[in-house]
Design a protein around this motif. Structure first.
Motif, mmCIF file in Angstrom:
data_model
loop_
_atom_site.group_PDB
_atom_site.id
_atom_site.type_symbol
_atom_site.label_atom_id
_atom_site.label_comp_id
_atom_site.label_asym_id
_atom_site.label_seq_id
_atom_site.Cartn_x
_atom_site.Cartn_y
_atom_site.Cartn_z
ATOM 1 N N ILE A 56 0.848 -1.183 0.000
ATOM 2 C CA ILE A 56 0.000 0.000 0.000
ATOM 3 C C ILE A 56 0.890 1.241 0.000
ATOM 4 C CG2 ILE A 56 -1.680 1.326 1.317
ATOM 5 C CD1 ILE A 56 -2.740 -1.348 2.377
ATOM 6 N N GLU A 81 0.879 5.189 0.317
ATOM 7 C CA GLU A 81 -0.013 6.282 0.686
ATOM 8 C C GLU A 81 0.182 7.468 -0.236
ATOM 9 O OE1 GLU A 81 0.238 7.245 4.752
ATOM 10 O OE2 GLU A 81 -0.380 5.254 5.389
ATOM 11 N N THR A 118 -3.865 2.528 -8.189
ATOM 12 C CA THR A 118 -3.463 1.153 -7.903
ATOM 13 C C THR A 118 -3.041 0.470 -9.199
ATOM 14 O OG1 THR A 118 -4.962 1.085 -6.052
ATOM 15 C CG2 THR A 118 -4.277 -1.031 -6.950
ATOM 16 N N LYS A 154 -1.050 -0.901 -4.151
ATOM 17 C CA LYS A 154 -2.304 -0.174 -3.947
ATOM 18 C C LYS A 154 -1.966 1.269 -3.595
ATOM 19 C CE LYS A 154 -5.693 -3.555 -2.478
ATOM 20 N NZ LYS A 154 -4.944 -4.815 -2.426
ATOM 21 N N THR A 174 -3.407 4.628 -2.204
ATOM 22 C CA THR A 174 -4.560 5.205 -1.514
ATOM 23 C C THR A 174 -4.621 6.684 -1.793
ATOM 24 O OG1 THR A 174 -3.234 5.451 0.457
ATOM 25 C CG2 THR A 174 -4.583 3.501 0.328
#
Lengths: 153, 105
Positions: free
Chosen positions: A69, A71, A124, A145, A147
């Motif tokens: 992930i 950010e 993503t 991913k 975000t």
């Protein structure tokens, strides 16, 4: 602070993806060694075709170290390591970017086939590493991913 | 001397030299807009060459998909005293380079 104003400006621009606007790759004025073909390639398949790596063999000897992930899509650290003998080139493709072709590393004598750098990602995406060893191409994939906010969702 | 756009660190360990570089560069993609809605022209590094003792060890071709103020790190088989030289060139034909000896600050 920088990031805040960055986000603000992307919102003003009406981008639906928060970190998106800054991530769009160049479609104009790219005049590198490959001519314009690669900068015009809009999808992973097209890039693979141009570099001649269609049907590259998937290999678990290529390691992609990227966050699951991210950010902040503007700065995503990616390490690509190839344990395939005779690796001469590593090509990094960010599949979901407008210009997926991101970087190509050519190794000289004595260089260890592992590079770390940072990429922008619009959303993503799959990060695809294509490794050239001898006359053959190998590939590996990792998903990142991205975000929207800083909430770590 | 003007401040270099490149920060280069080298470290030797067990026959390997780790090269870390941080380059100050906007890496504009050409699609981003400024606050007035005008497009910021594409301005990004498209080639980085790292040489050790005059021999190429790594060439990187970059596009606008590489982050602003790009960072690059890799290893090569080398020794203390190697002269590592890094040169970048961008799409507006600007260029800069730096040379350092491994093991020296």
């Amino acid at each position: 602070m920088k990031r805040r104003s960055f986000l603000k400006s992307t919102m003003v621009a009406g981008a639906s993806i928060a970190v998106g606007a800054g991530v769009l790759s160049p479609t104009i004025a790219l005049a590198d060694k490959h001519g314009n073909d690669l900068s015009k390639a809009k999808s992973l398949d097209e890039v693979m075709k141009i570099i001649g790596a269609t049907g590259a063999e998937a290999s678990d000897k290529i390691k992609i170290k990227a966050p699951e992930i991210a950010e902040n899509g503007a700065v995503v650290p990616v390490t690509i390591t190839s344990e395939i003998e005779g690796t001469t080139e590593i090509i990094s493709i960010t599949a979901a970017n407008p210009t997926p072709y991101s970087a190509k590393y050519t190794f000289g004598e004595g260089a260890i086939a592992s590079v770390k750098s940072r990429f922008k990602m619009g959303k993503t995406t799959d990060v695809v590493a294509v490794v050239k060893a001898g006359d053959k191409y190998y590939m590996a994939k990792a998903n990142v991913k991205v975000t929207k906010g800083g909430c770590g969702g | 001397m003007a401040k270099s756009t490149i920060k280069l660190r080298t470290k030797e360990k067990g026959g390997k030299v780790q090269v870390k570089a941080l380059i100050t560069h906007p890496m504009d993609t050409g699609l981003q807009k400024n606050k007035k809605g005008e497009k910021i022209p594409a301005h990004y590094i498209n080639e980085v060459v790292v040489e050790a003792n005059g021999k190429m060890v790594l060439t990187a071709e970059w596009t606008g998909s590489v982050s602003k103020n790009p960072f690059l790190s890799f290893n090569y088989a080398g020794a203390k005293g190697d002269k590592v030289k890094l040169t970048w060139k961008d799409n507006q034909d600007k260029t800069d380079s730096i040379e350092k000896e491994v093991g020296k600050k």
